[in-house]
Scaffold this motif. Structure first.
Motif, PDB file in Angstrom:
ATOM      1  N   ILE A 211       0.816  -1.220   0.000  1.00 57.00           N
ATOM      2  CA  ILE A 211       0.000   0.000   0.000  1.00 57.00           C
ATOM      3  C   ILE A 211       0.845   1.263   0.000  1.00 57.00           C
ATOM      4  CG2 ILE A 211      -1.926  -1.157   1.122  1.00 57.00           C
ATOM      5  CD1 ILE A 211      -1.109   0.456   3.679  1.00 57.00           C
ATOM      6  N   SER A 212       2.157   1.126  -0.061  1.00 60.63           N
ATOM      7  CA  SER A 212       3.036   2.288   0.046  1.00 60.63           C
ATOM      8  C   SER A 212       3.138   3.107  -1.235  1.00 60.63           C
ATOM      9  CB  SER A 212       4.440   1.858   0.496  1.00 60.63           C
ATOM     10  OG  SER A 212       5.063   1.104  -0.529  1.00 60.63           O
ATOM     11  N   HIS A 213       2.532   2.652  -2.302  1.00 61.56           N
ATOM     12  CA  HIS A 213       2.561   3.375  -3.576  1.00 61.56           C
ATOM     13  C   HIS A 213       1.268   4.178  -3.719  1.00 61.56           C
ATOM     14  CE1 HIS A 213       2.247   3.966  -7.918  1.00 61.56           C
ATOM     15  NE2 HIS A 213       3.570   3.856  -7.935  1.00 61.56           N
ATOM     16  N   GLU A 214       1.394   5.431  -4.072  1.00 61.15           N
ATOM     17  CA  GLU A 214       0.227   6.314  -4.193  1.00 61.15           C
ATOM     18  C   GLU A 214      -0.834   5.733  -5.122  1.00 61.15           C
ATOM     19  OE1 GLU A 214      -0.672  10.527  -6.389  1.00 61.15           O
ATOM     20  OE2 GLU A 214       1.226  10.337  -5.322  1.00 61.15           O
ATOM     21  N   GLY A 215      -0.423   5.179  -6.245  1.00 59.32           N
ATOM     22  CA  GLY A 215      -1.377   4.614  -7.199  1.00 59.32           C
ATOM     23  C   GLY A 215      -2.142   3.442  -6.624  1.00 59.32           C
ATOM     24  N   ARG A 216      -1.435   2.555  -5.915  1.00 63.86           N
ATOM     25  CA  ARG A 216      -2.110   1.411  -5.306  1.00 63.86           C
ATOM     26  C   ARG A 216      -3.062   1.859  -4.206  1.00 63.86           C
ATOM     27  NH1 ARG A 216       3.154  -0.935  -6.241  1.00 63.86           N
ATOM     28  NH2 ARG A 216       3.831  -0.534  -4.106  1.00 63.86           N
ATOM     29  N   LEU A 217      -2.636   2.822  -3.439  1.00 62.17           N
ATOM     30  CA  LEU A 217      -3.495   3.351  -2.374  1.00 62.17           C
ATOM     31  C   LEU A 217      -4.755   3.981  -2.955  1.00 62.17           C
ATOM     32  CD1 LEU A 217      -3.651   3.608   0.665  1.00 62.17           C
ATOM     33  CD2 LEU A 217      -2.366   5.736   0.496  1.00 62.17           C
ATOM     34  N   MET A 218      -4.604   4.719  -4.042  1.00 62.94           N
ATOM     35  CA  MET A 218      -5.767   5.350  -4.683  1.00 62.94           C
ATOM     36  C   MET A 218      -6.702   4.298  -5.283  1.00 62.94           C
ATOM     37  SD  MET A 218      -5.723   8.493  -4.019  1.00 62.94           S
ATOM     38  CE  MET A 218      -7.083   8.950  -5.096  1.00 62.94           C
ATOM     39  N   ILE A 219      -6.149   3.243  -5.847  1.00 63.17           N
ATOM     40  CA  ILE A 219      -6.993   2.161  -6.370  1.00 63.17           C
ATOM     41  C   ILE A 219      -7.841   1.586  -5.243  1.00 63.17           C
ATOM     42  CG2 ILE A 219      -6.960  -0.217  -7.250  1.00 63.17           C
ATOM     43  CD1 ILE A 219      -4.564   0.658  -9.014  1.00 63.17           C
ATOM     44  N   LEU A 220      -7.215   1.305  -4.115  1.00 59.10           N
ATOM     45  CA  LEU A 220      -7.960   0.768  -2.975  1.00 59.10           C
ATOM     46  C   LEU A 220      -9.042   1.745  -2.525  1.00 59.10           C
ATOM     47  CD1 LEU A 220      -5.057  -0.837  -0.913  1.00 59.10           C
ATOM     48  CD2 LEU A 220      -6.767  -2.021  -2.299  1.00 59.10           C
ATOM     49  N   CYS A 221      -8.723   3.036  -2.507  1.00 53.87           N
ATOM     50  CA  CYS A 221      -9.718   4.048  -2.125  1.00 53.87           C
ATOM     51  C   CYS A 221     -10.924   4.003  -3.060  1.00 53.87           C
ATOM     52  CB  CYS A 221      -9.103   5.452  -2.146  1.00 53.87           C
ATOM     53  SG  CYS A 221      -7.960   5.766  -0.791  1.00 53.87           S
TER      54      CYS A 221
ATOM     55  N   GLY B 241     -17.012   0.067  -4.186  1.00 55.26           N
ATOM     56  CA  GLY B 241     -17.542  -1.075  -4.927  1.00 55.26           C
ATOM     57  C   GLY B 241     -16.655  -1.461  -6.089  1.00 55.26           C
ATOM     58  N   GLU B 242     -17.060  -2.513  -6.728  1.00 60.66           N
ATOM     59  CA  GLU B 242     -16.333  -3.104  -7.845  1.00 60.66           C
ATOM     60  C   GLU B 242     -16.182  -2.104  -8.996  1.00 60.66           C
ATOM     61  OE1 GLU B 242     -16.866  -7.572  -9.158  1.00 60.66           O
ATOM     62  OE2 GLU B 242     -18.410  -6.319 -10.066  1.00 60.66           O
ATOM     63  N   LYS B 243     -15.001  -2.108  -9.638  1.00 57.80           N
ATOM     64  CA  LYS B 243     -14.726  -1.229 -10.775  1.00 57.80           C
ATOM     65  C   LYS B 243     -14.000  -2.023 -11.856  1.00 57.80           C
ATOM     66  CE  LYS B 243     -15.508   2.833  -8.514  1.00 57.80           C
ATOM     67  NZ  LYS B 243     -16.313   2.283  -7.464  1.00 57.80           N
ATOM     68  N   THR B 244     -14.213  -1.617 -13.107  1.00 53.65           N
ATOM     69  CA  THR B 244     -13.458  -2.208 -14.208  1.00 53.65           C
ATOM     70  C   THR B 244     -12.097  -1.528 -14.280  1.00 53.65           C
ATOM     71  OG1 THR B 244     -14.201  -0.648 -15.888  1.00 53.65           O
ATOM     72  CG2 THR B 244     -15.556  -2.638 -15.559  1.00 53.65           C
ATOM     73  N   VAL B 245     -11.176  -2.162 -14.981  1.00 57.04           N
ATOM     74  CA  VAL B 245      -9.869  -1.563 -15.198  1.00 57.04           C
ATOM     75  C   VAL B 245     -10.036  -0.222 -15.919  1.00 57.04           C
ATOM     76  CG1 VAL B 245      -7.640  -1.838 -16.337  1.00 57.04           C
ATOM     77  CG2 VAL B 245      -8.707  -3.801 -15.224  1.00 57.04           C
ATOM     78  N   THR B 246     -10.936  -0.163 -16.898  1.00 58.68           N
ATOM     79  CA  THR B 246     -11.175   1.077 -17.641  1.00 58.68           C
ATOM     80  C   THR B 246     -11.691   2.183 -16.720  1.00 58.68           C
ATOM     81  OG1 THR B 246     -11.665  -0.196 -19.628  1.00 58.68           O
ATOM     82  CG2 THR B 246     -12.417   2.083 -19.599  1.00 58.68           C
ATOM     83  N   GLU B 247     -12.605   1.843 -15.816  1.00 54.83           N
ATOM     84  CA  GLU B 247     -13.106   2.837 -14.858  1.00 54.83           C
ATOM     85  C   GLU B 247     -11.969   3.356 -13.981  1.00 54.83           C
ATOM     86  OE1 GLU B 247     -17.648   1.754 -13.694  1.00 54.83           O
ATOM     87  OE2 GLU B 247     -16.163   0.204 -13.237  1.00 54.83           O
ATOM     88  N   LEU B 248     -11.109   2.444 -13.532  1.00 54.07           N
ATOM     89  CA  LEU B 248      -9.985   2.857 -12.692  1.00 54.07           C
ATOM     90  C   LEU B 248      -9.020   3.751 -13.468  1.00 54.07           C
ATOM     91  CD1 LEU B 248      -9.390  -0.481 -10.771  1.00 54.07           C
ATOM     92  CD2 LEU B 248     -10.213   1.679  -9.798  1.00 54.07           C
ATOM     93  N   GLU B 249      -8.790   3.435 -14.737  1.00 59.81           N
ATOM     94  CA  GLU B 249      -7.938   4.280 -15.581  1.00 59.81           C
ATOM     95  C   GLU B 249      -8.478   5.711 -15.604  1.00 59.81           C
ATOM     96  OE1 GLU B 249      -7.321   2.759 -19.611  1.00 59.81           O
ATOM     97  OE2 GLU B 249      -7.548   0.753 -18.785  1.00 59.81           O
ATOM     98  N   GLU B 250      -9.782   5.828 -15.831  1.00 58.43           N
ATOM     99  CA  GLU B 250     -10.403   7.147 -15.906  1.00 58.43           C
ATOM    100  C   GLU B 250     -10.354   7.867 -14.561  1.00 58.43           C
ATOM    101  OE1 GLU B 250     -14.300   6.348 -17.472  1.00 58.43           O
ATOM    102  OE2 GLU B 250     -13.483   5.690 -19.415  1.00 58.43           O
ATOM    103  N   LEU B 251     -10.678   7.159 -13.483  1.00 57.74           N
ATOM    104  CA  LEU B 251     -10.675   7.773 -12.157  1.00 57.74           C
ATOM    105  C   LEU B 251      -9.284   8.248 -11.743  1.00 57.74           C
ATOM    106  CD1 LEU B 251     -13.030   5.238 -10.365  1.00 57.74           C
ATOM    107  CD2 LEU B 251     -13.513   7.678 -10.745  1.00 57.74           C
ATOM    108  N   LEU B 252      -8.270   7.497 -12.146  1.00 55.11           N
ATOM    109  CA  LEU B 252      -6.892   7.818 -11.763  1.00 55.11           C
ATOM    110  C   LEU B 252      -6.180   8.692 -12.790  1.00 55.11           C
ATOM    111  CD1 LEU B 252      -5.919   4.231 -10.596  1.00 55.11           C
ATOM    112  CD2 LEU B 252      -6.305   6.209  -9.106  1.00 55.11           C
ATOM    113  N   ALA B 253      -6.818   8.888 -13.953  1.00 56.59           N
ATOM    114  CA  ALA B 253      -6.179   9.600 -15.067  1.00 56.59           C
ATOM    115  C   ALA B 253      -4.807   8.984 -15.350  1.00 56.59           C
ATOM    116  CB  ALA B 253      -6.066  11.086 -14.774  1.00 56.59           C
ATOM    117  N   ALA B 254      -4.813   7.656 -15.468  1.00 55.82           N
ATOM    118  CA  ALA B 254      -3.568   6.911 -15.673  1.00 55.82           C
ATOM    119  C   ALA B 254      -3.708   5.989 -16.874  1.00 55.82           C
ATOM    120  CB  ALA B 254      -3.236   6.100 -14.427  1.00 55.82           C
ATOM    121  N   ARG B 255      -2.565   5.603 -17.421  1.00 46.85           N
ATOM    122  CA  ARG B 255      -2.552   4.677 -18.549  1.00 46.85           C
ATOM    123  C   ARG B 255      -2.914   3.270 -18.081  1.00 46.85           C
ATOM    124  NH1 ARG B 255       2.543   3.890 -20.801  1.00 46.85           N
ATOM    125  NH2 ARG B 255       3.237   4.019 -18.686  1.00 46.85           N
TER     126      ARG B 255
END
Length: 113
Positions: A32-42, A47-61
């Motif tokens: 959990i020490s990586h900002e991206g992993r922590l944000m994914i968990l947040c 609730g459940e999210k698709t990889v595409t939803e997480l990409e959009e929420l995180l503004a990440a590739r």
């Protein structure tokens, strides 16, 4: 709840058990020490999210999100589910949620109340 304390009268089995638990805790904290992993968990707390939803929420590739999800999956913090071409992720159990509540209390909660 009291924290365990190493003492001179502990036997080898008790010390080994503490070392084992410390190793598990350290692995969890590294995950959990990586900002991206922590944000994914947040994001997965709601609730459940698709990889595409997480990409959009995180503004990440997609590659970056997939890499972080892979680490979280290896640590047993998230669980994937495939539906057609989409892969959904959710928290594996209550451990990540409890950890996020603790992090929120430590770093995000307004101390003035």
């Amino acid at each position: 709840m009291s924290l365990p304390v190493l003492s001179p009268d502990m036997d080898e089995a008790e010390i080994d058990a503490m070392v084992s638990k410390a190793t598990t805790a350290a692995s969890f904290l590294k995950a959990i020490s990586h900002e991206g992993r922590l944000m994914i968990l947040c994001h997965l707390v709601s609730g459940e999210k698709t990889v595409t939803e997480l990409e959009e929420l995180l503004a990440a590739r997609q590659a970056a999100v997939s890499q972080q999800l892979s680490r979280l999956r290896l640590e047993g913090l998230v669980v994937p589910r495939r539906e057609g071409k989409a892969i959904y992720y959710r928290l594996a159990d209550e451990k990540p949620r409890k950890m996020l509540e603790c992090v929120y209390d430590l770093f995000c909660k307004d101390d003035t109340a």
